[in-house]
Design a protein around this motif. Sequence first.
Motif, PDB file in Angstrom:
ATOM      1  N   UNK A 137       2.064 -20.440  63.769  1.00  0.00           N
ATOM      2  CA  UNK A 137       1.870 -19.657  64.997  1.00  0.00           C
ATOM      3  C   UNK A 137       2.364 -20.638  66.051  1.00  0.00           C
ATOM      4  N   UNK A 138       2.536 -20.339  67.278  1.00  0.00           N
ATOM      5  CA  UNK A 138       2.455 -20.936  68.641  1.00  0.00           C
ATOM      6  C   UNK A 138       1.854 -20.266  69.700  1.00  0.00           C
ATOM      7  N   UNK A 139       1.936 -20.972  70.825  1.00  0.00           N
ATOM      8  CA  UNK A 139       1.003 -20.505  71.872  1.00  0.00           C
ATOM      9  C   UNK A 139       2.058 -19.900  72.897  1.00  0.00           C
ATOM     10  N   UNK A 140       1.798 -18.958  73.448  1.00  0.00           N
ATOM     11  CA  UNK A 140       2.453 -18.079  74.507  1.00  0.00           C
ATOM     12  C   UNK A 140       2.869 -18.665  75.754  1.00  0.00           C
ATOM     13  N   UNK A 215       3.225 -25.793  68.714  1.00  0.00           N
ATOM     14  CA  UNK A 215       3.783 -25.350  67.293  1.00  0.00           C
ATOM     15  C   UNK A 215       2.927 -25.815  66.403  1.00  0.00           C
ATOM     16  N   UNK A 216       2.130 -24.780  65.433  1.00  0.00           N
ATOM     17  CA  UNK A 216       1.360 -24.989  64.603  1.00  0.00           C
ATOM     18  C   UNK A 216       1.462 -24.601  63.159  1.00  0.00           C
ATOM     19  N   UNK A 217       1.198 -25.240  61.982  1.00  0.00           N
ATOM     20  CA  UNK A 217       1.414 -24.827  60.757  1.00  0.00           C
ATOM     21  C   UNK A 217       0.222 -25.185  60.071  1.00  0.00           C
ATOM     22  N   UNK A 218      -0.406 -24.375  59.232  1.00  0.00           N
ATOM     23  CA  UNK A 218      -1.699 -24.499  58.246  1.00  0.00           C
ATOM     24  C   UNK A 218      -1.386 -24.154  56.996  1.00  0.00           C
ATOM     25  N   UNK A 219      -1.424 -24.903  56.014  1.00  0.00           N
ATOM     26  CA  UNK A 219      -0.925 -24.610  54.502  1.00  0.00           C
ATOM     27  C   UNK A 219      -2.579 -24.416  53.861  1.00  0.00           C
ATOM     28  N   UNK A 220      -2.694 -23.618  52.880  1.00  0.00           N
ATOM     29  CA  UNK A 220      -3.811 -23.199  52.684  1.00  0.00           C
ATOM     30  C   UNK A 220      -3.731 -22.415  51.096  1.00  0.00           C
ATOM     31  N   UNK A 221      -4.831 -22.404  50.313  1.00  0.00           N
ATOM     32  CA  UNK A 221      -4.771 -21.763  48.928  1.00  0.00           C
ATOM     33  C   UNK A 221      -4.985 -20.342  49.229  1.00  0.00           C
ATOM     34  N   UNK A 222      -5.624 -19.898  50.071  1.00  0.00           N
ATOM     35  CA  UNK A 222      -6.216 -18.473  50.112  1.00  0.00           C
ATOM     36  C   UNK A 222      -5.494 -17.579  51.566  1.00  0.00           C
ATOM     37  N   UNK A 223      -4.975 -16.777  51.291  1.00  0.00           N
ATOM     38  CA  UNK A 223      -4.090 -15.838  52.228  1.00  0.00           C
ATOM     39  C   UNK A 223      -5.114 -15.138  53.085  1.00  0.00           C
ATOM     40  N   UNK A 234      -7.454 -17.495  67.698  1.00  0.00           N
ATOM     41  CA  UNK A 234      -6.778 -16.562  68.884  1.00  0.00           C
ATOM     42  C   UNK A 234      -8.216 -16.634  69.962  1.00  0.00           C
ATOM     43  N   UNK A 235      -9.414 -16.381  69.317  1.00  0.00           N
ATOM     44  CA  UNK A 235     -10.527 -16.477  70.085  1.00  0.00           C
ATOM     45  C   UNK A 235     -10.934 -17.818  70.898  1.00  0.00           C
ATOM     46  N   UNK A 236     -10.816 -18.824  69.842  1.00  0.00           N
ATOM     47  CA  UNK A 236     -10.979 -20.478  70.503  1.00  0.00           C
ATOM     48  C   UNK A 236     -10.008 -20.526  71.597  1.00  0.00           C
ATOM     49  N   UNK A 237      -8.908 -20.386  71.184  1.00  0.00           N
ATOM     50  CA  UNK A 237      -7.750 -20.785  72.330  1.00  0.00           C
ATOM     51  C   UNK A 237      -8.232 -20.082  73.642  1.00  0.00           C
ATOM     52  N   UNK A 238      -8.543 -18.808  73.497  1.00  0.00           N
ATOM     53  CA  UNK A 238      -8.612 -17.916  74.762  1.00  0.00           C
ATOM     54  C   UNK A 238     -10.047 -18.241  75.401  1.00  0.00           C
ATOM     55  N   UNK A 239     -10.909 -18.437  74.716  1.00  0.00           N
ATOM     56  CA  UNK A 239     -12.400 -18.723  75.194  1.00  0.00           C
ATOM     57  C   UNK A 239     -12.476 -20.238  75.729  1.00  0.00           C
ATOM     58  N   UNK A 245      -2.095 -16.553  72.010  1.00  0.00           N
ATOM     59  CA  UNK A 245      -1.171 -16.981  70.787  1.00  0.00           C
ATOM     60  C   UNK A 245      -0.135 -15.825  71.160  1.00  0.00           C
ATOM     61  N   UNK A 246       1.140 -16.322  70.775  1.00  0.00           N
ATOM     62  CA  UNK A 246       2.207 -15.644  70.805  1.00  0.00           C
ATOM     63  C   UNK A 246       2.197 -14.484  69.503  1.00  0.00           C
ATOM     64  N   UNK A 247       2.921 -13.349  69.745  1.00  0.00           N
ATOM     65  CA  UNK A 247       2.432 -12.225  68.821  1.00  0.00           C
ATOM     66  C   UNK A 247       3.352 -12.312  67.763  1.00  0.00           C
ATOM     67  N   UNK A 248       4.231 -13.831  67.528  1.00  0.00           N
ATOM     68  CA  UNK A 248       5.186 -13.631  66.456  1.00  0.00           C
ATOM     69  C   UNK A 248       4.669 -14.674  65.308  1.00  0.00           C
ATOM     70  N   UNK A 249       3.265 -14.644  64.988  1.00  0.00           N
ATOM     71  CA  UNK A 249       2.627 -15.489  64.065  1.00  0.00           C
ATOM     72  C   UNK A 249       2.848 -14.713  62.808  1.00  0.00           C
ATOM     73  N   UNK A 250       2.791 -15.692  61.586  1.00  0.00           N
ATOM     74  CA  UNK A 250       3.139 -15.294  60.313  1.00  0.00           C
ATOM     75  C   UNK A 250       2.105 -15.995  59.253  1.00  0.00           C
ATOM     76  N   UNK A 251       1.735 -14.998  58.426  1.00  0.00           N
ATOM     77  CA  UNK A 251       0.960 -15.597  57.130  1.00  0.00           C
ATOM     78  C   UNK A 251       2.250 -15.234  56.003  1.00  0.00           C
ATOM     79  N   UNK A 252       2.460 -16.232  55.301  1.00  0.00           N
ATOM     80  CA  UNK A 252       3.457 -15.868  54.101  1.00  0.00           C
ATOM     81  C   UNK A 252       3.308 -16.865  52.979  1.00  0.00           C
ATOM     82  N   UNK A 253       3.767 -16.689  51.845  1.00  0.00           N
ATOM     83  CA  UNK A 253       3.703 -17.558  50.587  1.00  0.00           C
ATOM     84  C   UNK A 253       4.489 -18.651  50.789  1.00  0.00           C
TER      85      UNK A 253
END
Length: 322
Positions: A137-140, A215-223, A234-239, A245-253
């Motif tokens: 993800x990244x920030x608008x 630009x942020x990337x987070x790797x994890x075992x759980x989708x 998104x809540x943390x950044x806004x508050x 957040x930009x709307x182009x975020x992705x969660x992918x294997x």
Amino acid sequence: MKRIGNIYGSICSMENLELADALAQMGKQKQYGVISFNKNRDANLQALHEMLVNKKYTVPPYSIITIYEPKEREIYRLPYLHRIVHHAVMNVIAPYLMAMLTADTYACVPGRGVHKAGEAIRRALLDEQGTKYCLKLDIKKFYPSVDNETLKLLLRRKFKDVDFLWLMDVIIDSAPGLPIGNYLSQWLSNFYMTGFDYWIKQEKKVKYYFRYMDDVAILHSDKAALHQLRKDIAKYLESSLKLELKGNWQVFPITNDIGLDMLGYVYYRNYTLLRKRNKQSLARAVKANKGPHSLNGHLGWAKHANTKHLIKKLFKDDAQFF
């Protein structure tokens, strides 16, 4: 957190201003503003010293140019004198800001950068079970969206020198957000995001986290965990930071065929490739018959990826390029 005081005198000192001037001039001695400044360098530095000591310093209107690299950006420019002020500030406060940064942020940090981030990503991907999925993800409009009042409040939590805070207010209030092109902006942007970094690592317990500016990337075992984390982010950044957040975020294997596209490369578990756009830029430079000196930048990027066959193909086994 210990608050820092008694630093403004060090920023204003002639010794620091002379050092700041030397740093600001590096590689820019032929620029008109530098040449003009140097015609009366001692007098100009003395005048700047007096402006700062007497708190008469102001920031003039910026000149703004638009560039495309490839996306559109507005670059803010100030007369040379004000670049000295930015370096003078950073000469003094950089150690305090550096001490606050987590090990997971890489942009504009001495000794880190793109290739250190790449090394960390490659190490993380060796843990196949812990890096099955990626949240990217990244920030608008990050720089223009930094909230001036929030930034000033964060600075007051770290620093207590009222004269220093006055100077920072003058600089911060000279434009909405953080002007791209200001030397201070890259440092202040990392400072602005430091609380987020600690929240991710300490409260959310994220192990594999990489931030390069916004630009942020987070790797994890759980989708599913990554989808929930995206909502929490998104809540943390806004508050907390008034960012979106930009709307182009992705969660992918992460698989043999799907890698992490970040920082000009695509990172797979066992190898790294150049991002398509960077590969095309290298190919165009070769086709245009650029000399070795002109190609050094492209080759410098290529050597950090598995590009042996690409280089041989482009240069037709010309040994001078290896």
